[in-house]
Design a protein around this motif. Structure first.
Motif, PDB file in Angstrom:
ATOM      1  N   ALA A 178      35.704  32.575  40.873  1.00 40.87           N
ATOM      2  CA  ALA A 178      36.694  33.625  40.351  1.00 40.87           C
ATOM      3  C   ALA A 178      37.638  33.602  41.475  1.00 40.87           C
ATOM      4  O   ALA A 178      37.689  34.628  42.110  1.00 40.87           O
ATOM      5  CB  ALA A 178      36.077  34.755  40.040  1.00 40.87           C
ATOM      6  N   PRO A 179      38.354  32.781  41.462  1.00 33.45           N
ATOM      7  CA  PRO A 179      39.676  32.853  42.611  1.00 33.45           C
ATOM      8  C   PRO A 179      40.448  34.033  42.295  1.00 33.45           C
ATOM      9  O   PRO A 179      40.919  34.423  41.331  1.00 33.45           O
ATOM     10  CB  PRO A 179      40.559  31.646  42.430  1.00 33.45           C
ATOM     11  CG  PRO A 179      39.517  30.526  41.735  1.00 33.45           C
ATOM     12  CD  PRO A 179      38.554  31.425  40.816  1.00 33.45           C
ATOM     13  N   GLY A 180      40.567  34.866  43.627  1.00 35.53           N
ATOM     14  CA  GLY A 180      41.333  36.256  43.145  1.00 35.53           C
ATOM     15  C   GLY A 180      40.587  37.276  42.635  1.00 35.53           C
ATOM     16  O   GLY A 180      41.046  38.534  42.497  1.00 35.53           O
ATOM     17  N   PRO A 234      38.402  38.986  36.303  1.00 41.15           N
ATOM     18  CA  PRO A 234      39.246  39.744  35.399  1.00 41.15           C
ATOM     19  C   PRO A 234      38.906  41.106  35.331  1.00 41.15           C
ATOM     20  O   PRO A 234      37.574  41.323  35.319  1.00 41.15           O
ATOM     21  CB  PRO A 234      39.338  39.087  34.288  1.00 41.15           C
ATOM     22  CG  PRO A 234      38.995  37.598  34.470  1.00 41.15           C
ATOM     23  CD  PRO A 234      38.059  37.817  35.645  1.00 41.15           C
ATOM     24  N   ARG A 235      39.829  42.177  35.442  1.00 39.96           N
ATOM     25  CA  ARG A 235      39.165  43.489  35.360  1.00 39.96           C
ATOM     26  C   ARG A 235      38.204  43.955  34.081  1.00 39.96           C
ATOM     27  O   ARG A 235      37.362  44.747  34.269  1.00 39.96           O
ATOM     28  CB  ARG A 235      40.391  44.592  35.609  1.00 39.96           C
ATOM     29  CG  ARG A 235      40.984  44.595  37.013  1.00 39.96           C
ATOM     30  CD  ARG A 235      41.947  45.738  36.830  1.00 39.96           C
ATOM     31  NE  ARG A 235      42.477  45.877  38.342  1.00 39.96           N
ATOM     32  CZ  ARG A 235      43.259  46.934  38.597  1.00 39.96           C
ATOM     33  NH1 ARG A 235      43.792  47.513  37.584  1.00 39.96           N
ATOM     34  NH2 ARG A 235      43.891  46.953  39.622  1.00 39.96           N
ATOM     35  N   GLY A 236      38.742  43.001  33.106  1.00 42.55           N
ATOM     36  CA  GLY A 236      38.162  43.553  31.759  1.00 42.55           C
ATOM     37  C   GLY A 236      36.943  42.695  31.329  1.00 42.55           C
ATOM     38  O   GLY A 236      36.576  42.668  30.560  1.00 42.55           O
ATOM     39  N   LEU A 237      36.520  41.834  32.536  1.00 44.03           N
ATOM     40  CA  LEU A 237      35.248  40.611  32.155  1.00 44.03           C
ATOM     41  C   LEU A 237      34.117  41.603  31.792  1.00 44.03           C
ATOM     42  O   LEU A 237      33.317  41.322  30.613  1.00 44.03           O
ATOM     43  CB  LEU A 237      35.142  39.760  33.206  1.00 44.03           C
ATOM     44  CG  LEU A 237      33.879  38.986  32.970  1.00 44.03           C
ATOM     45  CD1 LEU A 237      34.155  37.985  31.845  1.00 44.03           C
ATOM     46  CD2 LEU A 237      33.682  37.923  34.310  1.00 44.03           C
ATOM     47  N   ARG A 291      27.675  44.609  35.354  1.00 44.32           N
ATOM     48  CA  ARG A 291      28.286  45.130  36.297  1.00 44.32           C
ATOM     49  C   ARG A 291      28.831  44.208  37.517  1.00 44.32           C
ATOM     50  O   ARG A 291      27.734  43.044  37.802  1.00 44.32           O
ATOM     51  CB  ARG A 291      27.794  46.324  37.088  1.00 44.32           C
ATOM     52  CG  ARG A 291      26.120  45.964  37.731  1.00 44.32           C
ATOM     53  CD  ARG A 291      25.640  47.094  38.089  1.00 44.32           C
ATOM     54  NE  ARG A 291      24.105  46.814  38.893  1.00 44.32           N
ATOM     55  CZ  ARG A 291      23.766  47.127  39.781  1.00 44.32           C
ATOM     56  NH1 ARG A 291      24.508  47.601  40.810  1.00 44.32           N
ATOM     57  NH2 ARG A 291      22.490  46.702  40.190  1.00 44.32           N
ATOM     58  N   VAL A 292      29.953  44.268  38.301  1.00 41.66           N
ATOM     59  CA  VAL A 292      30.270  43.209  39.387  1.00 41.66           C
ATOM     60  C   VAL A 292      29.295  43.486  40.454  1.00 41.66           C
ATOM     61  O   VAL A 292      29.222  44.853  41.089  1.00 41.66           O
ATOM     62  CB  VAL A 292      31.754  43.378  39.718  1.00 41.66           C
ATOM     63  CG1 VAL A 292      31.926  42.369  40.864  1.00 41.66           C
ATOM     64  CG2 VAL A 292      32.668  42.862  38.481  1.00 41.66           C
ATOM     65  N   LEU A 293      28.635  42.624  41.086  1.00 42.30           N
ATOM     66  CA  LEU A 293      27.763  42.914  42.276  1.00 42.30           C
ATOM     67  C   LEU A 293      28.511  42.440  43.570  1.00 42.30           C
ATOM     68  O   LEU A 293      28.170  43.276  44.686  1.00 42.30           O
ATOM     69  CB  LEU A 293      26.375  42.259  42.490  1.00 42.30           C
ATOM     70  CG  LEU A 293      25.296  42.656  41.327  1.00 42.30           C
ATOM     71  CD1 LEU A 293      24.049  41.702  41.329  1.00 42.30           C
ATOM     72  CD2 LEU A 293      25.066  43.995  41.133  1.00 42.30           C
ATOM     73  N   ALA A 294      29.121  41.215  43.688  1.00 43.30           N
ATOM     74  CA  ALA A 294      30.053  40.999  44.713  1.00 43.30           C
ATOM     75  C   ALA A 294      31.150  40.037  44.153  1.00 43.30           C
ATOM     76  O   ALA A 294      31.116  39.388  43.629  1.00 43.30           O
ATOM     77  CB  ALA A 294      29.147  40.243  45.640  1.00 43.30           C
ATOM     78  N   GLN A 295      32.178  39.944  45.352  1.00 48.38           N
ATOM     79  CA  GLN A 295      33.288  39.294  44.902  1.00 48.38           C
ATOM     80  C   GLN A 295      33.968  39.268  46.303  1.00 48.38           C
ATOM     81  O   GLN A 295      33.995  39.971  47.010  1.00 48.38           O
ATOM     82  CB  GLN A 295      34.336  39.751  44.012  1.00 48.38           C
ATOM     83  CG  GLN A 295      34.802  41.081  44.049  1.00 48.38           C
ATOM     84  CD  GLN A 295      35.723  41.526  43.263  1.00 48.38           C
ATOM     85  OE1 GLN A 295      36.632  40.908  42.695  1.00 48.38           O
ATOM     86  NE2 GLN A 295      35.436  42.705  42.546  1.00 48.38           N
TER      87      GLN A 295
END
Length: 270
Positions: A169-171, A174-177, A198-202
């Motif tokens: 996921a470069p960058g 997406p916020r809405g994923l 939920r997003v765990l890490a990026q």
């Protein structure tokens, strides 16, 4: 359910059935209920007596609150706080942390690694509950309890499963994923949605998202992400119902604890 008279002696069977209090449970010479509970890991006998006296124990669907009754554990269904006790030593349920590049089958005509190597240490003949695809790792249940396996895989019981999903996921994603995953996506075999996401890490290059859903269609998690343009580079199942993978290493197994098994069985109506 009054199984004893005022002097503490077992009431005659006729007296018990006539007053409509429920089925006859007391069996002379059988094991005391509090001893059965203690053997199942619910604490000392005194603690188990408290469980009984406070109405937290059910036998064959009826609350038992009197002390001293004797039953054959294998002949009755016992619940404590809604959790089923599995007291049949012949039945075994095991957690496997399936490694990547292992086929969810007991043999493979193509000669790939299969589940036989992980079931070999057990004297019972175990079967896998559901599947994880060849590239997916993580929690897989193995059991010789046919009814439990059937219910865990039947869609009507909707047992939740949690996955950790890694993808490029470069960058950042997406916020809405995660909202899209929760709201639902359209797949070739019908709509699918996550119960939670939920997003765990990026880190600007990769992202890790945790997804919980109760569906069990083939490769459904991978297909949900693919519908949004993301190919998963790693996928791990970390939970089935109340059973969590924890720190179990890849390729290792462990038997479910009595409490895990009881909660899992209760979740599918056993």
């Amino acid at each position: 359910m009054k199984l004893r008279d005022d002097q503490g002696s077992p009431r005659p069977k006729a007296d018990r059935s006539a007053d409509g209090d429920g089925p006859d449970l007391h069996q002379e010479g059988a094991e005391r209920l509090q001893k059965i509970l203690a053997r199942a890991g619910f604490g000392s006998r005194r603690a188990c007596e408290t469980l009984i006296s406070t109405g937290r124990v059910m036998v064959d669907g009826a609350v038992v609150s009197e002390q001293g009754i004797r039953i054959e554990a294998s002949a009755h269904v016992i619940h404590v706080d809604g959790r089923r006790l599995q007291l049949d030593d012949a039945k075994v349920t095991v957690v496997l942390n399936k490694p990547r590049h292992v086929v969810s089958a007991m043999s493979d005509p193509e000669g790939r690694r299969d589940l036989a190597e992980f079931t070999a240490p057990f004297s019972q003949r175990l079967y896998h509950v559901g599947r994880l695809d060849y590239e997916t790792e993580g929690l897989l249940l193995l059991t010789n309890d046919g009814e439990l396996a059937h219910r865990l895989t039947h869609p009507s019981f909707e047992v939740e499963k949690t996955y950790v999903c890694r993808f490029d996921a470069p960058g950042g994603p997406p916020r809405g994923l995660v909202k899209v995953l929760r709201d639902g996506v359209e797949l070739e075999d019908g709509p699918a949605h996550a119960d939670r996401a939920r997003v765990l890490a990026q880190d600007g290059r990769e992202a890790v998202v945790e997804v919980t859903l109760h569906e069990g269609r083939n490769r459904i998690v991978r297909r949900m992400f693919a519908s949004q343009g993301f190919e998963l580079t790693a996928l791990m199942r970390t939970r089935i119902g109340p059973v969590v993978l924890g720190d179990l290493a890849a390729g290792e197994t462990r038997e479910l604890t009595g409490r895990e098994l009881g909660t899992l069985m209760a979740e599918v109506g056993l």
